[in-house]
Design a protein around this motif. Structure first.
Motif, PDB file in Angstrom:
ATOM      1  N   TRP A 348       0.816  -1.220   0.000  1.00 60.73           N
ATOM      2  CA  TRP A 348       0.000   0.000   0.000  1.00 60.73           C
ATOM      3  C   TRP A 348       0.845   1.264   0.000  1.00 60.73           C
ATOM      4  N   ASP A 378      -1.899  -5.093  -1.952  1.00 66.94           N
ATOM      5  CA  ASP A 378      -3.028  -4.364  -1.369  1.00 66.94           C
ATOM      6  C   ASP A 378      -4.009  -3.955  -2.469  1.00 66.94           C
ATOM      7  N   ASP A 379      -4.844  -3.000  -2.164  1.00 65.27           N
ATOM      8  CA  ASP A 379      -5.917  -2.519  -3.032  1.00 65.27           C
ATOM      9  C   ASP A 379      -5.440  -2.224  -4.470  1.00 65.27           C
ATOM     10  N   TRP A 423      -5.296  -8.315  -0.586  1.00 70.76           N
ATOM     11  CA  TRP A 423      -6.267  -7.408   0.068  1.00 70.76           C
ATOM     12  C   TRP A 423      -7.655  -7.614  -0.541  1.00 70.76           C
ATOM     13  N   ARG A 455     -15.995   7.489   0.928  1.00 65.41           N
ATOM     14  CA  ARG A 455     -14.901   7.121   0.024  1.00 65.41           C
ATOM     15  C   ARG A 455     -15.467   6.772  -1.354  1.00 65.41           C
ATOM     16  N   LYS A 488      -6.024  -9.735   3.719  1.00 65.16           N
ATOM     17  CA  LYS A 488      -6.313  -8.543   4.522  1.00 65.16           C
ATOM     18  C   LYS A 488      -7.747  -8.143   4.227  1.00 65.16           C
ATOM     19  N   ASP A 490     -10.586  -5.702   4.500  1.00 69.88           N
ATOM     20  CA  ASP A 490     -10.744  -4.274   4.784  1.00 69.88           C
ATOM     21  C   ASP A 490     -12.209  -3.874   4.790  1.00 69.88           C
ATOM     22  N   ASN A 492     -14.003   0.069   4.455  1.00 70.00           N
ATOM     23  CA  ASN A 492     -13.557   1.457   4.433  1.00 70.00           C
ATOM     24  C   ASN A 492     -14.612   2.552   4.438  1.00 70.00           C
ATOM     25  N   CYS A 535      -9.146  -5.238   9.169  1.00 68.94           N
ATOM     26  CA  CYS A 535      -8.766  -3.848   8.909  1.00 68.94           C
ATOM     27  C   CYS A 535     -10.039  -3.079   8.622  1.00 68.94           C
ATOM     28  N   GLY A 537     -10.054   0.836   7.513  1.00 70.18           N
ATOM     29  CA  GLY A 537      -9.350   2.115   7.478  1.00 70.18           C
ATOM     30  C   GLY A 537      -8.381   2.146   8.652  1.00 70.18           C
ATOM     31  N   GLY A 538      -7.603   1.067   8.800  1.00 74.04           N
ATOM     32  CA  GLY A 538      -6.779   0.884   9.996  1.00 74.04           C
ATOM     33  C   GLY A 538      -7.643   0.299  11.093  1.00 74.04           C
ATOM     34  N   TRP A 554      -5.070  -4.655  11.541  1.00 75.10           N
ATOM     35  CA  TRP A 554      -4.239  -3.484  11.224  1.00 75.10           C
ATOM     36  C   TRP A 554      -4.663  -2.368  12.175  1.00 75.10           C
ATOM     37  N   ASP A 557      -4.291   3.324  10.207  1.00 72.88           N
ATOM     38  CA  ASP A 557      -3.701   3.762   8.941  1.00 72.88           C
ATOM     39  C   ASP A 557      -2.547   4.724   9.194  1.00 72.88           C
TER      40      ASP A 557
END
Ligand code: GLA
Length: 737
Positions: A348, A378-379, A423, A455, A488, A490, A492, A535, A537-538, A554, A557
């Motif tokens: 990331w 990642d993304d 991710w 987002r 991972k 996520d 978000n 995760c 956003g962290g 995680w 962020d």
């Protein structure tokens, strides 16, 4: 036996006393002559041989209190009011005008429920909760107490559940609400735990924050007027963590009575703390009552997520270690629970959306050179995803972008001796995606209203099985293209526009979470060899609920080492280092612009699962050498970090330095870490006092071979060396000789 039941002889046997003992605490309640379930005591252990004499119901006092209602059952006795008595599960409409744990809307629209004792059962082993994460234990490690309460008018039954892990000093609380009547009811509020204190003055410690700055500690007096924290975001949130501590006003890290309350749930929650008119304290935790109106038809039931309670007289540090043990051994699951996890390099902050198979393989090649175990893509690898405005929901590998198939890329990575991770963000959909174009009603949105974007994406309605099944199939399709060893997961954005095209609206926030858990459970079962890291956003969903499925999360962020000292400090109150995702990233830091040394970044990331989030191709040969050494060192320390006892040695929000240490169970080995947070001209020297060592043992510094008495390190401490450098970090490994 952890759970003792007695009939109280003094009241011609009409009172039933339940006493729960853990290693160092006692919890007691009674069913009184009217069938109300009263709370008598929770705190330090009260042990004695003559168990019949244990009843503490003399703590309950009865006075005629103006404007406090009296239940009809007590007749003309105006001294009996639920408004002034401590209870296990106070409900709205009984003459207790404080905030209640339970509120029911009856079929006729009235809001009232009068819960009385029906029966109880004591069982071996710890209860489980259908569809929900919960503390688990071997049959011989735990006991369950179930107390059934019933409202005779509506027919509603509340089964209160108490799980007791005697050795761990842990008591869990949950409940199942069953509609045993003939009309449809709506559960308007259903918390999982209530702690009533008849006397004393308390503080509430909670952990507030924001994206990229989670879990800042706040300590306030619990006073008149209600203090309310929680989340209406659909996730447990960055803003308030679903775990709080109730302490005596004078409790410190080392001393004093502290109660921990940790919610094993990842969605909307609330915690209320209030001092009432008679200076009694009530603290409750459970599901958020906003956006929650859970209908139950006759015969239907609702399972409440559980709250883990723990008490100690030995201060906040001991309380944290108690919860670390509970999370590590009784919440986290799976093959990776007790393993040292791979040191990983995440793409990331190395390249964001700008990568292809060659650049990911280049990361893998550097990883191999540096001793790093795994590369995580990642993304950005799927659908049309060149930035964060499109593509979510289209879980098809973008082979054009990668320049090859996923399988081919993973083979190249494995060829360097490096593992591969990926991710995903399964709960989301971009409006600019094929999935959304085909199934616009799969997203949470309210008909006739424009949805709130976060987002630039919408949330899929995970309360619906067909939606989950589709995404599950697509994700499996990706994971089966090669040797994927880590995912991972996520999430978000926050949930808004709570409306499901297929579900009763008041159920959506809860059923959504049940859906997420169902998905995670299936993923875990199908791929027991894949490690999942949570995760949002962290650290927006950093909670015990997620840790049941993902043994690490995680943490934030924000990878800035200085901010991380504080974020990880707040996180440490409930969650062990083995759960904390922490990486070394590049400088200037991408979130703060701050520069810290590679050493400092390494020391801070070593308070977690450890990894990197940078492009090694941009490092100097000296930095690469330093990283090699860092990774080697982490691997050496890892057993201590993952399994050792954690001690906070400073408060980095107030003091000039952050310091913490890990001590092995037998206290023969320890790792001390410290980071200076301030630098001034001609500065006073700061001393850090160690904890958790054997006072009479001699310890040797593994590097300098200097020797110290344990007591000397703990009583007088060590001077932190002064260096002309901002944010200098120190680490010292100690062995008992
Ligand atoms: C979130 C995560 C980051 C990264 C990005 C990708 O913000 O917390 O670590 O994965 O999403 O979009």
């Amino acid at each position: 036996m952890a759970i003792i039941y007695q009939r109280d002889k003094e009241h011609s046997g009409s009172n039933r006393i339940f006493t729960i003992h853990t290693a160092h605490s006692t919890y007691q309640m009674k069913v009184d002559a009217y069938g109300f379930l009263m709370h008598l005591y929770y705190g330090g252990k009260i042990s004695g041989q003559m168990e019949e004499r244990l009843s503490m119901d003399y703590l309950l006092t009865y006075y005629d209190r103006g404007f406090s209602g009296n239940p009809a059952a007590v007749g003309l006795d105006r001294t009996y009011s639920l408004d002034a008595l401590p209870q296990e599960y106070p409900s709205l409409g009984t003459g207790d005008f404080r905030s209640s744990a339970f509120a029911l809307r009856n079929e006729d629209g009235s809001e009232s429920c009068d819960l009385r004792y029906v029966s109880h059962e004591v069982r071996k082993g710890k209860y489980g909760l259908q569809g929900l994460p919960a503390v688990y234990a071997k049959e011989e490690e735990a006991e369950t107490l179930e107390i059934v309460l019933r409202d005779s008018v509506s027919g509603v039954e509340v089964r209160l559940l108490y799980g007791v892990l005697e050795k761990e000093d842990i008591i869990t609380r949950s409940a199942v609400i069953c509609n045993g009547g003939s009309g449809e009811i709506v559960v308007e509020k259903a918390l999982s735990a209530c702690m009533d204190f008849v006397a004393g003055e308390y503080d509430l410690i909670s952990f507030h924050g924001r994206h990229a700055m989670e879990r800042n500690l706040q300590r306030t007096h619990i006073d008149h007027g209600s203090q309310l924290i929680g989340s209406r975001r659909g996730t447990s949130s960055h803003q308030y963590n679903p775990a709080v501590i109730v302490t005596d006003r004078n409790a410190t890290e080392e001393n004093g009575s502290c109660y921990g309350m940790m919610f094993v749930y990842s969605g909307n929650f609330m915690c209320e703390a209030e001092r009432d008119q008679y200076d009694q304290t009530r603290v409750m935790m459970g599901l958020q009552s906003d956006l929650f109106h859970y209908p139950l038809k006759p015969g239907e039931s609702l399972v409440l997520p559980e709250v883990v309670l723990g008490h100690t007289d030995r201060g906040l540090g001991a309380l944290s270690r108690m919860f670390h043990g509970a999370v590590r051994n009784h919440i986290c699951r799976g093959k990776f629970r007790d393993r040292i996890r791979p040191v990983l390099l995440n793409s990331w902050e190395a390249s964001y959306f700008d990568f292809n198979a060659d650049t990911i393989c280049a990361l893998a090649e550097s990883a191999a050179e540096l001793g790093i175990d795994m590369v995580v893509m990642d993304d950005g690898w799927f659908g049309k995803r060149e930035d964060d405005n499109s593509g979510l929901g289209d879980w098809q590998v973008n082979e054009r972008k990668l320049g090859c198939t996923l399988g081919e890329m993973i083979e190249r990575i494995n060829g360097f001796g490096v593992k591969f991770g990926i991710w995903i963000e399964p709960e989301m959909v971009s409006e600019d995606s094929n999935l959304y174009r085909e199934h616009p009603d799969w997203a949470l949105r309210i008909p006739g209203r424009e949805p709130v974007r976060g987002r630039n994406q919408l949330v899929l309605d995970f309360s619906r099985e067909e939606v989950r099944e589709y995404v599950f199939r697509e994700i499996c399709g990706v994971l089966e293209q090669g040797n994927v060893e880590y995912v991972k997961w996520d999430m978000n954005r926050s949930l808004s526009d709570i409306y499901s095209a297929r579900n009763a609206q008041g159920k959506v926030t809860y059923d959504y979470m049940i859906g997420v858990y169902d998905f995670l459970e299936k993923l875990m079962q199908r791929y027991p060899d894949i490690m999942i890291e949570g995760c949002s956003g962290g650290g927006g969903r950093f909670d015990a609920g997620m840790l049941y499925y993902t043994p690490q999360i995680w943490c934030s962020d924000n990878t800035d080492a200085v901010d991380r000292v504080r974020i990880q400090y707040g996180t440490s109150f409930f969650y062990p280092a083995s759960a904390v995702g922490a990486h070394v990233s590049a400088v200037p830091n991408h979130q703060t612009g701050r520069r810290t040394s590679l050493r400092t970044r390494g020391v801070v990331a070593m308070a977690g699962t450890f990894g990197y989030e940078l492009d090694p191709g941009k490092l100097s040969p000296e930095e690469k050498e330093e990283i090699k050494e860092q990774v080697r060192q982490f691997k050496e320390y890892a057993p201590l970090i993952y399994r050792g006892d954690y001690y906070r040695l400073s408060d980095p929000f107030r003091e000039a330095f952050g310091a913490w240490m890990f001590v092995s169970e037998d206290k023969s080995r320890a790792l001390l870490s410290a980071v200076m947070l301030e630098i001034h001209g001609n500065m006073p020297v700061h001393y850090v006092r160690l904890k958790g060592l054997k006072p009479d043992a001699v310890y040797e510094d593994a590097r300098s071979h200097k020797r110290y008495f344990g007591a000397a390190l703990m009583n007088a401490g060590l001077p932190i060396p002064m260096k002309m450098e901002e944010y200098a970090a120190y680490q010292m490994e100690l062995y008992e000789i």
